[in-house]
Scaffold this motif. Structure first.
Motif, PDB file in Angstrom:
ATOM      1  N   HIS A 108       0.800  -1.232   0.000  1.00 41.70           N
ATOM      2  CA  HIS A 108       0.000   0.000   0.000  1.00 41.70           C
ATOM      3  C   HIS A 108       0.831   1.280   0.000  1.00 41.70           C
ATOM      4  N   GLU A 109       2.117   1.207  -0.295  1.00 38.21           N
ATOM      5  CA  GLU A 109       2.975   2.405  -0.307  1.00 38.21           C
ATOM      6  C   GLU A 109       2.515   3.414  -1.356  1.00 38.21           C
ATOM      7  N   ILE A 110       2.212   2.920  -2.545  1.00 37.40           N
ATOM      8  CA  ILE A 110       1.760   3.801  -3.626  1.00 37.40           C
ATOM      9  C   ILE A 110       0.388   3.300  -4.053  1.00 37.40           C
ATOM     10  N   ARG A 111      -0.631   4.014  -3.629  1.00 42.52           N
ATOM     11  CA  ARG A 111      -1.999   3.525  -3.797  1.00 42.52           C
ATOM     12  C   ARG A 111      -2.635   3.869  -5.134  1.00 42.52           C
ATOM     13  N   ASN A 112      -2.099   4.857  -5.845  1.00 40.35           N
ATOM     14  CA  ASN A 112      -2.670   5.186  -7.145  1.00 40.35           C
ATOM     15  C   ASN A 112      -1.564   5.571  -8.116  1.00 40.35           C
ATOM     16  N   ALA A 128      -4.162   1.789 -13.819  1.00 39.75           N
ATOM     17  CA  ALA A 128      -5.360   1.655 -12.984  1.00 39.75           C
ATOM     18  C   ALA A 128      -6.228   0.496 -13.473  1.00 39.75           C
ATOM     19  N   ALA A 129      -6.362   0.342 -14.781  1.00 37.99           N
ATOM     20  CA  ALA A 129      -7.156  -0.758 -15.336  1.00 37.99           C
ATOM     21  C   ALA A 129      -6.516  -2.105 -15.021  1.00 37.99           C
ATOM     22  N   ASP A 130      -5.195  -2.168 -15.090  1.00 38.88           N
ATOM     23  CA  ASP A 130      -4.493  -3.414 -14.755  1.00 38.88           C
ATOM     24  C   ASP A 130      -4.751  -3.801 -13.307  1.00 38.88           C
ATOM     25  N   LYS A 131      -4.705  -2.815 -12.420  1.00 37.07           N
ATOM     26  CA  LYS A 131      -4.947  -3.105 -11.004  1.00 37.07           C
ATOM     27  C   LYS A 131      -6.379  -3.583 -10.795  1.00 37.07           C
ATOM     28  N   ALA A 132      -7.327  -2.929 -11.456  1.00 39.01           N
ATOM     29  CA  ALA A 132      -8.734  -3.312 -11.308  1.00 39.01           C
ATOM     30  C   ALA A 132      -8.983  -4.735 -11.813  1.00 39.01           C
ATOM     31  N   ALA A 133      -8.217  -5.160 -12.801  1.00 36.16           N
ATOM     32  CA  ALA A 133      -8.398  -6.492 -13.387  1.00 36.16           C
ATOM     33  C   ALA A 133      -7.576  -7.570 -12.693  1.00 36.16           C
ATOM     34  N   ALA A 134      -6.733  -7.195 -11.737  1.00 38.28           N
ATOM     35  CA  ALA A 134      -5.868  -8.169 -11.074  1.00 38.28           C
ATOM     36  C   ALA A 134      -6.701  -9.152 -10.257  1.00 38.28           C
ATOM     37  N   PRO A 135      -6.352 -10.430 -10.349  1.00 36.25           N
ATOM     38  CA  PRO A 135      -7.088 -11.426  -9.565  1.00 36.25           C
ATOM     39  C   PRO A 135      -6.766 -11.300  -8.080  1.00 36.25           C
ATOM     40  N   GLU A 136      -7.637 -11.862  -7.282  1.00 37.46           N
ATOM     41  CA  GLU A 136      -7.388 -11.900  -5.839  1.00 37.46           C
ATOM     42  C   GLU A 136      -6.152 -12.745  -5.564  1.00 37.46           C
ATOM     43  N   ARG A 137      -5.488 -12.463  -4.462  1.00 37.68           N
ATOM     44  CA  ARG A 137      -4.344 -13.279  -4.065  1.00 37.68           C
ATOM     45  C   ARG A 137      -4.795 -14.686  -3.707  1.00 37.68           C
ATOM     46  N   THR A 138      -3.955 -15.636  -3.997  1.00 35.31           N
ATOM     47  CA  THR A 138      -4.239 -17.014  -3.592  1.00 35.31           C
ATOM     48  C   THR A 138      -3.941 -17.149  -2.099  1.00 35.31           C
ATOM     49  N   ALA A 139      -4.377 -18.244  -1.513  1.00 33.72           N
ATOM     50  CA  ALA A 139      -4.099 -18.490  -0.094  1.00 33.72           C
ATOM     51  C   ALA A 139      -2.587 -18.524   0.158  1.00 33.72           C
ATOM     52  N   LEU A 140      -1.846 -19.130  -0.751  1.00 33.53           N
ATOM     53  CA  LEU A 140      -0.395 -19.199  -0.604  1.00 33.53           C
ATOM     54  C   LEU A 140       0.226 -17.802  -0.665  1.00 33.53           C
ATOM     55  N   GLN A 141      -0.252 -16.951  -1.573  1.00 32.95           N
ATOM     56  CA  GLN A 141       0.263 -15.589  -1.661  1.00 32.95           C
ATOM     57  C   GLN A 141      -0.062 -14.789  -0.397  1.00 32.95           C
ATOM     58  N   ARG A 142      -1.267 -14.957   0.133  1.00 35.63           N
ATOM     59  CA  ARG A 142      -1.636 -14.258   1.378  1.00 35.63           C
ATOM     60  C   ARG A 142      -0.756 -14.727   2.525  1.00 35.63           C
ATOM     61  N   TRP A 143      -0.511 -16.031   2.608  1.00 34.72           N
ATOM     62  CA  TRP A 143       0.344 -16.567   3.654  1.00 34.72           C
ATOM     63  C   TRP A 143       1.763 -16.007   3.516  1.00 34.72           C
TER      64      TRP A 143
END
Length: 85
Positions: A33-37, A60-75
């Motif tokens: 979250h260092e650079i939010r936009n 901005a469009a790329d960020k909006a289209a990004a998939p959610e993090r997987t469980a492994l990525q969140r961990w």
């Protein structure tokens, strides 16, 4: 959650036979979250790049289209919480 920060790095161009490990000239967006936009990249990158509105809109469009993090990525991301250089 998708992408959690925008980032940018500016490196010194080196000849192929130059094996020095030079540090980046600029490296931002290294923490969550260092650079939010995308607009927040314009000023730090001004000496090195011209970020026009088309590019900012694409980021901005790329960020909006990004998939959610997987469980492994969140961990994996949770392992670095609280760690700062």
């Amino acid at each position: 959650m998708g992408l959690c920060t925008y980032f940018a790095s500016v490196l010194i161009e080196q000849a192929d036979d130059d094996l020095r490990d030079l540090p980046p000239v600029l490296w931002i967006g290294t923490s969550e979250h260092e650079i939010r936009n995308p607009a927040a990249l314009v000023e730090p990158l001004r000496p090195y790049a011209d970020l026009d509105q088309v590019m900012l809109d694409q980021l901005a469009a790329d960020k909006a289209a990004a998939p959610e993090r997987t469980a492994l990525q969140r961990w994996g991301a949770s392992l670095g919480k609280g760690w700062q250089r």
